[in-house]
Design a protein around this motif. Structure first.
Motif, PDB file in Angstrom:
ATOM      1  N   GLY A  76      -2.234   5.316  -0.152  1.00 15.05           N
ATOM      2  CA  GLY A  76      -3.630   4.930  -0.132  1.00 15.05           C
ATOM      3  C   GLY A  76      -4.046   3.982  -1.230  1.00 15.05           C
ATOM      4  O   GLY A  76      -5.228   3.624  -1.325  1.00 15.05           O
ATOM      5  N   CYS A  77      -3.136   3.525  -2.081  1.00 10.70           N
ATOM      6  CA  CYS A  77      -3.448   2.620  -3.179  1.00 10.70           C
ATOM      7  C   CYS A  77      -2.701   1.299  -3.005  1.00 10.70           C
ATOM      8  O   CYS A  77      -1.575   1.277  -2.488  1.00 10.70           O
ATOM      9  CB  CYS A  77      -3.069   3.228  -4.527  1.00 10.70           C
ATOM     10  SG  CYS A  77      -3.991   4.729  -4.927  1.00 10.70           S
ATOM     11  N   ASN A  78      -3.335   0.207  -3.430  1.00 14.89           N
ATOM     12  CA  ASN A  78      -2.727  -1.112  -3.347  1.00 14.89           C
ATOM     13  C   ASN A  78      -2.015  -1.464  -4.654  1.00 14.89           C
ATOM     14  O   ASN A  78      -2.577  -1.274  -5.745  1.00 14.89           O
ATOM     15  CB  ASN A  78      -3.784  -2.185  -3.050  1.00 14.89           C
ATOM     16  CG  ASN A  78      -4.379  -2.026  -1.665  1.00 14.89           C
ATOM     17  OD1 ASN A  78      -3.679  -1.684  -0.707  1.00 14.89           O
ATOM     18  ND2 ASN A  78      -5.685  -2.248  -1.552  1.00 14.89           N
ATOM     19  N   TYR A  79      -0.804  -1.992  -4.514  1.00 15.97           N
ATOM     20  CA  TYR A  79      -0.001  -2.324  -5.679  1.00 15.97           C
ATOM     21  C   TYR A  79       0.460  -3.778  -5.611  1.00 15.97           C
ATOM     22  O   TYR A  79       0.748  -4.306  -4.522  1.00 15.97           O
ATOM     23  CB  TYR A  79       1.237  -1.425  -5.768  1.00 15.97           C
ATOM     24  CG  TYR A  79       0.933   0.005  -6.152  1.00 15.97           C
ATOM     25  CD1 TYR A  79       1.003   0.419  -7.475  1.00 15.97           C
ATOM     26  CD2 TYR A  79       0.570   0.928  -5.182  1.00 15.97           C
ATOM     27  CE1 TYR A  79       0.721   1.730  -7.825  1.00 15.97           C
ATOM     28  CE2 TYR A  79       0.284   2.240  -5.520  1.00 15.97           C
ATOM     29  CZ  TYR A  79       0.362   2.643  -6.847  1.00 15.97           C
ATOM     30  OH  TYR A  79       0.074   3.936  -7.192  1.00 15.97           O
ATOM     31  N   CYS A 100      -8.492   2.997  -7.328  1.00 20.80           N
ATOM     32  CA  CYS A 100      -8.113   3.745  -6.134  1.00 20.80           C
ATOM     33  C   CYS A 100      -8.639   5.173  -6.242  1.00 20.80           C
ATOM     34  O   CYS A 100      -8.586   5.793  -7.319  1.00 20.80           O
ATOM     35  CB  CYS A 100      -6.591   3.737  -5.995  1.00 20.80           C
ATOM     36  SG  CYS A 100      -5.988   4.599  -4.545  1.00 20.80           S
ATOM     37  N   ASN A 101      -9.148   5.716  -5.135  1.00 24.59           N
ATOM     38  CA  ASN A 101      -9.726   7.057  -5.128  1.00 24.59           C
ATOM     39  C   ASN A 101      -8.772   8.116  -4.591  1.00 24.59           C
ATOM     40  O   ASN A 101      -9.205   9.216  -4.231  1.00 24.59           O
ATOM     41  CB  ASN A 101     -11.013   7.067  -4.291  1.00 24.59           C
ATOM     42  CG  ASN A 101     -12.105   6.211  -4.899  1.00 24.59           C
ATOM     43  OD1 ASN A 101     -12.245   6.165  -6.121  1.00 24.59           O
ATOM     44  ND2 ASN A 101     -12.886   5.545  -4.047  1.00 24.59           N
ATOM     45  N   ALA A 102      -7.483   7.790  -4.501  1.00 26.01           N
ATOM     46  CA  ALA A 102      -6.516   8.771  -4.012  1.00 26.01           C
ATOM     47  C   ALA A 102      -6.422   9.950  -4.972  1.00 26.01           C
ATOM     48  O   ALA A 102      -6.764   9.852  -6.156  1.00 26.01           O
ATOM     49  CB  ALA A 102      -5.153   8.105  -3.844  1.00 26.01           C
ATOM     50  N   GLN A 122      -5.975  -2.438  -7.880  1.00 28.42           N
ATOM     51  CA  GLN A 122      -7.418  -2.209  -7.975  1.00 28.42           C
ATOM     52  C   GLN A 122      -7.675  -0.715  -8.084  1.00 28.42           C
ATOM     53  O   GLN A 122      -6.777   0.094  -7.875  1.00 28.42           O
ATOM     54  CB  GLN A 122      -8.123  -2.782  -6.749  1.00 28.42           C
ATOM     55  CG  GLN A 122      -7.661  -2.172  -5.445  1.00 28.42           C
ATOM     56  CD  GLN A 122      -8.149  -2.924  -4.228  1.00 28.42           C
ATOM     57  OE1 GLN A 122      -8.040  -4.142  -4.175  1.00 28.42           O
ATOM     58  NE2 GLN A 122      -8.702  -2.198  -3.262  1.00 28.42           N
ATOM     59  N   LEU A 131      -0.856  -1.095 -10.277  1.00 27.35           N
ATOM     60  CA  LEU A 131      -2.036  -0.837  -9.472  1.00 27.35           C
ATOM     61  C   LEU A 131      -2.896  -2.099  -9.390  1.00 27.35           C
ATOM     62  O   LEU A 131      -3.255  -2.698 -10.408  1.00 27.35           O
ATOM     63  CB  LEU A 131      -2.838   0.317 -10.077  1.00 27.35           C
ATOM     64  CG  LEU A 131      -3.955   0.909  -9.209  1.00 27.35           C
ATOM     65  CD1 LEU A 131      -3.361   1.581  -7.976  1.00 27.35           C
ATOM     66  CD2 LEU A 131      -4.774   1.918 -10.030  1.00 27.35           C
ATOM     67  N   VAL A 187      -2.910   9.066  -8.471  1.00 25.94           N
ATOM     68  CA  VAL A 187      -2.836   7.618  -8.665  1.00 25.94           C
ATOM     69  C   VAL A 187      -1.832   7.312  -9.762  1.00 25.94           C
ATOM     70  O   VAL A 187      -1.915   7.857 -10.869  1.00 25.94           O
ATOM     71  CB  VAL A 187      -4.212   7.021  -9.037  1.00 25.94           C
ATOM     72  CG1 VAL A 187      -4.085   5.518  -9.289  1.00 25.94           C
ATOM     73  CG2 VAL A 187      -5.226   7.307  -7.944  1.00 25.94           C
ATOM     74  N   ASP A 204      -0.555   4.340 -12.083  1.00 26.46           N
ATOM     75  CA  ASP A 204      -0.958   3.005 -12.514  1.00 26.46           C
ATOM     76  C   ASP A 204       0.194   2.003 -12.473  1.00 26.46           C
ATOM     77  O   ASP A 204       0.005   0.835 -12.160  1.00 26.46           O
ATOM     78  CB  ASP A 204      -1.525   3.049 -13.936  1.00 26.46           C
ATOM     79  CG  ASP A 204      -2.847   3.792 -14.004  1.00 26.46           C
ATOM     80  OD1 ASP A 204      -3.553   3.801 -12.975  1.00 26.46           O
ATOM     81  OD2 ASP A 204      -3.153   4.369 -15.055  1.00 26.46           O
ATOM     82  N   ASN A 219       0.852  -1.179   0.000  1.00 28.60           N
ATOM     83  CA  ASN A 219       0.000   0.000   0.000  1.00 28.60           C
ATOM     84  C   ASN A 219       0.892   1.234   0.000  1.00 28.60           C
ATOM     85  O   ASN A 219       1.770   1.379   0.852  1.00 28.60           O
ATOM     86  CB  ASN A 219      -0.922  -0.004   1.223  1.00 28.60           C
ATOM     87  CG  ASN A 219      -1.870   1.180   1.212  1.00 28.60           C
ATOM     88  OD1 ASN A 219      -1.508   2.289   1.592  1.00 28.60           O
ATOM     89  ND2 ASN A 219      -3.097   0.922   0.774  1.00 28.60           N
TER      90      ASN A 219
END
Length: 364
Positions: free
Chosen positions: A210-213, A230-232, A228, A226, A235, A237, A207
């Motif tokens: 705030g995004c999962n990689y 992500c609303n950060a 999924q 990326l 972002v 990719d 993470n």
């Protein structure tokens, strides 16, 4: 992003045999005097265990950071079998199934062994018997996985997986066994060998901002994609970091060649239905590349291990015996599970460890 890479590289050390090694398992009990009756077969089946109850000498719980946890709980079993081909030639093989717990994860490791032993001199009375032994052995697993979240320097590693770790060793030993008293024999042994550790890949999830990689550690670069939506606010990719720029080569640092030697002695006493054995073994390993990297980063390397083994065997019937065995190691499985050692797990090999086994030995 470079900060994220450094965090991930350091955290590869989380996928380890946290209970947490190079000579074959049970070499402390080597003997030149195997069965000399052609066609005779000996089979050993055992259950292997360590937990807070079995760890009566507190070897595991004395390790820094692991006291009071289930880290290092071990359960499994092994099957060993040998057959006398001729009065001088003995062939044996073995298989271990090891389940070692690390927090909420259980690492499942398989160990195999195959060897042939030839008695070049058959001692009579108090004359020593001399044997040469050549063998191959190794460890493998489908994967080693750490699923518990870990945070370091602002980066969260949700999981980490090493795919298909494997090691293969080739070994040559010289063994001398001599009768020293009426019911007692002494064995001295020594050997040399070569080792190769390989993996398929190292991957993880992390993470960042705030995004999962999904993270893939490659030969020349580390790539994050990326995982999924992500609303950060910002972002990315995909990102790629050069291994040359970061100074970390995860694939290379988890694969290596090594040479090793070992030496030791054991004593066996028998009388009527009882047999007692006690053995000592010293191992020393020279690894290419990985230990130089550990030292260059200010870390400590572990090239040796002292192993003590002892067992009590009682004959229940003419061809069936029961036994209880203990094994103690000063530096965990150093030399017995080589793929567990790399630049990022080396620091974990300064802990003592012990295993208790009980089972049956059948001869027919």
């Amino acid at each position: 992003m470079k900060k994220l890479f450094y965090s991930l590289a350091l955290l590869v050390g989380g996928v380890q045999i946290a209970a947490p090694t190079v000579a074959a398992p049970m070499d402390a009990f080597l003997s030149a005097n195997q069965s000399s009756t052609p066609g005779e077969v000996q089979v050993e089946a055992a259950y292997d265990l360590v937990n807070s109850t079995i760890d009566v000498f507190n070897f595991r719980n004395s390790s820094s950071g692991y006291s009071g946890t289930n880290v290092g709980d071990y359960h499994g079993g092994h099957l060993r079998a040998g057959v006398a081909i001729t009065p001088r030639l003995w062939i044996d093989g073995a298989f271990w199934r090891r389940n070692i717990q690390y927090s909420g994860d259980i690492q499942k490791i398989n160990t195999w062994q195959l060897a042939g032993q030839y008695k070049v001199f058959d001692g009579i009375g108090y004359e020593p018997s001399i044997a040469l032994r050549a063998g191959a052995w190794g460890n493998y697993a489908d994967q080693l996985t750490k699923t518990s979240p870990t945070t370091l320097s602002g980066a969260t590693l949700s999981s980490l997986t090493v795919s298909k770790p494997k090691d293969v060793q080739y070994q040559l030993d010289l063994i001398g066994t001599s009768k020293v008293f009426e019911h007692t024999e002494l064995t001295l042994f020594g050997g040399v060998g070569a080792s190769r550790v390989t993996i398929n890949s190292v991957n993880g999830t992390a993470n960042f901002a705030g995004c999962n990689y999904n993270i893939a550690f490659g030969e020349t670069e580390t790539v994050g994609t990326l995982a999924q939506m992500c609303n950060a606010s910002i972002v990315i990719d995909r990102f790629a970091l050069s291994n040359a720029a970061t100074g970390y080569y995860v694939n290379k640092e988890t694969q290596y060649n090594a040479t090793f030697y070992h030496a030791g002695a054991n004593v066996k006493w028998h009388s009527d239905n009882w047999q007692l054995r006690a053995g000592y073994q010293y191992q020393y390993i020279n690894r290419d590349y990985v230990d130089d990297v550990v030292k260059s980063r200010g870390g400590k390397i572990y090239q040796s291990n002292h192993i003590l083994m002892a067992d009590v065997i009682y004959k229940l019937f003419a061809n069936t015996s029961i036994f209880v065995r203990g094994q103690y190691m000063t530096n965990q499985f150093t030399g017995e599970i080589p793929f567990a050692y790399n630049t990022l797990t080396a620091s974990k090999f300064n802990n003592r460890y012990g295993i208790v086994s009980t089972g049956l030995i059948v001869t027919f």
